[in-house]
Design a protein around this motif. Structure first.
Motif, PDB file in Angstrom:
ATOM      1  N   TYR A  16       8.499   3.706   3.291  1.00 56.21           N
ATOM      2  CA  TYR A  16       8.782   5.115   2.972  1.00 56.21           C
ATOM      3  C   TYR A  16       7.546   6.001   3.172  1.00 56.21           C
ATOM      4  CZ  TYR A  16       9.756   8.973  -0.451  1.00 56.21           C
ATOM      5  OH  TYR A  16       9.892  10.177  -1.108  1.00 56.21           O
ATOM      6  N   PRO A  17       6.405   5.717   2.533  1.00 52.86           N
ATOM      7  CA  PRO A  17       5.243   6.563   2.813  1.00 52.86           C
ATOM      8  C   PRO A  17       4.744   6.413   4.249  1.00 52.86           C
ATOM      9  CG  PRO A  17       4.628   4.780   1.332  1.00 52.86           C
ATOM     10  CD  PRO A  17       6.127   4.763   1.463  1.00 52.86           C
ATOM     11  N   ALA A  18       4.925   5.232   4.837  1.00 48.77           N
ATOM     12  CA  ALA A  18       4.518   5.056   6.236  1.00 48.77           C
ATOM     13  C   ALA A  18       5.281   6.021   7.137  1.00 48.77           C
ATOM     14  CB  ALA A  18       4.743   3.609   6.678  1.00 48.77           C
ATOM     15  N   LEU A  26       0.816  -1.212   0.000  1.00 54.15           N
ATOM     16  CA  LEU A  26       0.000   0.000   0.000  1.00 54.15           C
ATOM     17  C   LEU A  26       0.848   1.260   0.000  1.00 54.15           C
ATOM     18  CD1 LEU A  26      -2.636  -1.154   2.646  1.00 54.15           C
ATOM     19  CD2 LEU A  26      -2.836  -1.234   0.156  1.00 54.15           C
ATOM     20  N   HIS A  27       0.340   2.281  -0.682  1.00 54.88           N
ATOM     21  CA  HIS A  27       1.047   3.545  -0.854  1.00 54.88           C
ATOM     22  C   HIS A  27       0.006   4.660  -0.938  1.00 54.88           C
ATOM     23  CE1 HIS A  27       4.026   6.390  -2.325  1.00 54.88           C
ATOM     24  NE2 HIS A  27       4.957   5.442  -2.382  1.00 54.88           N
ATOM     25  N   LEU A  28       0.404   5.861  -0.626  1.00 53.99           N
ATOM     26  CA  LEU A  28      -0.445   7.028  -0.848  1.00 53.99           C
ATOM     27  C   LEU A  28      -0.505   7.352  -2.338  1.00 53.99           C
ATOM     28  CD1 LEU A  28       1.067   9.317   1.928  1.00 53.99           C
ATOM     29  CD2 LEU A  28      -1.266   8.408   1.924  1.00 53.99           C
ATOM     30  N   VAL A  79       1.252  12.376  11.537  1.00 54.97           N
ATOM     31  CA  VAL A  79       0.428  12.043  12.708  1.00 54.97           C
ATOM     32  C   VAL A  79       1.073  12.553  13.989  1.00 54.97           C
ATOM     33  CG1 VAL A  79      -0.414  10.108  14.119  1.00 54.97           C
ATOM     34  CG2 VAL A  79      -0.748  10.066  11.641  1.00 54.97           C
ATOM     35  N   SER A  80       2.395  12.414  14.101  1.00 51.12           N
ATOM     36  CA  SER A  80       3.097  12.813  15.326  1.00 51.12           C
ATOM     37  C   SER A  80       3.386  14.311  15.386  1.00 51.12           C
ATOM     38  CB  SER A  80       4.408  12.047  15.456  1.00 51.12           C
ATOM     39  OG  SER A  80       5.310  12.459  14.443  1.00 51.12           O
ATOM     40  N   GLY A  81       3.237  14.994  14.253  1.00 53.60           N
ATOM     41  CA  GLY A  81       3.543  16.427  14.206  1.00 53.60           C
ATOM     42  C   GLY A  81       5.016  16.730  14.056  1.00 53.60           C
ATOM     43  N   ASP A  82       5.832  15.723  13.738  1.00 54.78           N
ATOM     44  CA  ASP A  82       7.273  15.944  13.620  1.00 54.78           C
ATOM     45  C   ASP A  82       7.648  16.761  12.390  1.00 54.78           C
ATOM     46  OD1 ASP A  82       7.837  14.603  15.947  1.00 54.78           O
ATOM     47  OD2 ASP A  82       8.286  12.708  14.949  1.00 54.78           O
ATOM     48  N   ARG A  83       6.935  16.620  11.304  1.00 57.78           N
ATOM     49  CA  ARG A  83       7.113  17.358  10.060  1.00 57.78           C
ATOM     50  C   ARG A  83       8.347  16.986   9.242  1.00 57.78           C
ATOM     51  NH1 ARG A  83       3.264  21.316   8.550  1.00 57.78           N
ATOM     52  NH2 ARG A  83       2.025  21.837  10.361  1.00 57.78           N
ATOM     53  N   PHE A  84       9.354  16.348   9.852  1.00 59.07           N
ATOM     54  CA  PHE A  84      10.535  15.940   9.096  1.00 59.07           C
ATOM     55  C   PHE A  84      11.003  14.586   9.600  1.00 59.07           C
ATOM     56  CE2 PHE A  84      15.140  15.509   8.571  1.00 59.07           C
ATOM     57  CZ  PHE A  84      15.203  15.601   7.177  1.00 59.07           C
ATOM     58  N   ALA A  85      11.400  13.719   8.660  1.00 60.87           N
ATOM     59  CA  ALA A  85      11.917  12.399   9.047  1.00 60.87           C
ATOM     60  C   ALA A  85      12.984  11.963   8.063  1.00 60.87           C
ATOM     61  CB  ALA A  85      10.783  11.378   9.059  1.00 60.87           C
ATOM     62  N   LEU A  86      13.921  11.190   8.569  1.00 61.29           N
ATOM     63  CA  LEU A  86      14.908  10.513   7.737  1.00 61.29           C
ATOM     64  C   LEU A  86      14.463   9.059   7.620  1.00 61.29           C
ATOM     65  CD1 LEU A  86      18.228  11.845   9.280  1.00 61.29           C
ATOM     66  CD2 LEU A  86      17.230  12.476   7.067  1.00 61.29           C
ATOM     67  N   HIS A  87      14.594   8.488   6.425  1.00 63.69           N
ATOM     68  CA  HIS A  87      14.230   7.094   6.249  1.00 63.69           C
ATOM     69  C   HIS A  87      15.290   6.395   5.401  1.00 63.69           C
ATOM     70  CE1 HIS A  87      12.116   3.640   4.443  1.00 63.69           C
ATOM     71  NE2 HIS A  87      11.738   3.499   5.692  1.00 63.69           N
ATOM     72  N   GLY A  88      15.807   5.280   5.925  1.00 61.91           N
ATOM     73  CA  GLY A  88      16.778   4.487   5.177  1.00 61.91           C
ATOM     74  C   GLY A  88      18.220   4.931   5.335  1.00 61.91           C
ATOM     75  N   ARG A 116      16.419   7.451   1.736  1.00 68.32           N
ATOM     76  CA  ARG A 116      17.561   6.828   1.058  1.00 68.32           C
ATOM     77  C   ARG A 116      17.082   5.492   0.508  1.00 68.32           C
ATOM     78  NH1 ARG A 116      23.333   4.941   3.493  1.00 68.32           N
ATOM     79  NH2 ARG A 116      24.484   4.998   1.534  1.00 68.32           N
ATOM     80  N   GLN A 117      16.848   5.468  -0.785  1.00 69.96           N
ATOM     81  CA  GLN A 117      16.319   4.271  -1.426  1.00 69.96           C
ATOM     82  C   GLN A 117      17.359   3.167  -1.506  1.00 69.96           C
ATOM     83  OE1 GLN A 117      13.757   5.167  -4.596  1.00 69.96           O
ATOM     84  NE2 GLN A 117      13.873   3.155  -5.518  1.00 69.96           N
ATOM     85  N   ASN A 118      18.589   3.543  -1.796  1.00 71.82           N
ATOM     86  CA  ASN A 118      19.726   2.626  -1.771  1.00 71.82           C
ATOM     87  C   ASN A 118      20.976   3.491  -1.619  1.00 71.82           C
ATOM     88  OD1 ASN A 118      20.785   3.325  -4.475  1.00 71.82           O
ATOM     89  ND2 ASN A 118      18.974   2.255  -5.257  1.00 71.82           N
ATOM     90  N   PRO A 119      22.170   2.908  -1.464  1.00 73.91           N
ATOM     91  CA  PRO A 119      23.370   3.726  -1.221  1.00 73.91           C
ATOM     92  C   PRO A 119      23.652   4.785  -2.291  1.00 73.91           C
ATOM     93  CG  PRO A 119      23.830   1.448  -0.695  1.00 73.91           C
ATOM     94  CD  PRO A 119      22.467   1.466  -1.348  1.00 73.91           C
ATOM     95  N   ASP A 120      23.170   4.571  -3.506  1.00 71.13           N
ATOM     96  CA  ASP A 120      23.448   5.510  -4.591  1.00 71.13           C
ATOM     97  C   ASP A 120      22.267   6.412  -4.941  1.00 71.13           C
ATOM     98  OD1 ASP A 120      25.966   4.339  -4.838  1.00 71.13           O
ATOM     99  OD2 ASP A 120      25.249   2.872  -6.290  1.00 71.13           O
ATOM    100  N   LEU A 121      21.148   6.291  -4.236  1.00 73.26           N
ATOM    101  CA  LEU A 121      19.961   7.050  -4.609  1.00 73.26           C
ATOM    102  C   LEU A 121      19.161   7.493  -3.391  1.00 73.26           C
ATOM    103  CD1 LEU A 121      18.005   8.121  -6.793  1.00 73.26           C
ATOM    104  CD2 LEU A 121      16.884   5.879  -6.727  1.00 73.26           C
ATOM    105  N   ALA A 122      19.005   8.791  -3.262  1.00 70.01           N
ATOM    106  CA  ALA A 122      18.153   9.357  -2.211  1.00 70.01           C
ATOM    107  C   ALA A 122      17.100  10.226  -2.888  1.00 70.01           C
ATOM    108  CB  ALA A 122      18.977  10.181  -1.229  1.00 70.01           C
TER     109      ALA A 122
END
Length: 148
Positions: A126-128, A36-38, A135-144, A79-85
């Motif tokens: 990633y979309p999660a 599932l994705h947005l 939901v948490s109000g953080d507004r910024f996140a790093l993923h991967g 960060r999708q993989n080491p060579d792609l963000a």
């Protein structure tokens, strides 16, 4: 002189209905099929970010959104993989016209309304992450990215 870093910009649209949000089940794309994705996609060259988000919502679920009615609620540096963000811009659309449908049946199997606080197990991470930041109000996140 080395070229400046450039990143892919992704636009994601959160469409709420009551206490739920709309997700699509991916199929036939070769990327996370069955998950599932947005409603989301890539920003086109020369396109303002809110316009890209409105366009993607129209293309994927058939709703019309005035870009001025979109609120930026989270940004995820993924960060999708080491060579792609990529940078994901997550927008909340509290106002739209039309009833959501699977507008690209070659890319999505079904629509799912889900509680954003307890996402289905098969939501793409990633979309999660962006939904959780909203939901948490953080507004910024790093993923991967490495944590150390």
């Amino acid at each position: 002189m080395p070229e400046r870093y450039r990143s892919i910009i992704d636009v994601h649209v959160i469409l709420p209905r009551g206490d739920e949000i709309l997700l699509l089940e991916r199929q036939g794309t070769g990327y996370c099929d069955g998950m599932l994705h947005l409603p989301s996609g890539h920003l086109d060259e020369g396109e303002p970010i809110p316009h890209g988000a409105a366009r993607e919502a129209r293309e994927e679920v058939g709703v019309t959104i005035d870009p001025a009615d979109l609120s930026l609620v989270a940004v995820v540096h993924h960060r999708q993989n080491p060579d792609l963000a990529r940078v994901g811009m997550f927008f909340l659309a509290e106002k739209w016209s039309g009833e959501p449908v699977v507008a690209e049946p070659d890319k999505a199997g079904k629509l799912v309304w889900a509680d954003p606080r307890v996402l289905p197990w098969n939501t793409i991470p990633y979309p999660a992450e962006g939904i959780q930041a909203w939901v948490s109000g953080d507004r910024f996140a790093l993923h991967g990215w490495p944590t150390a």
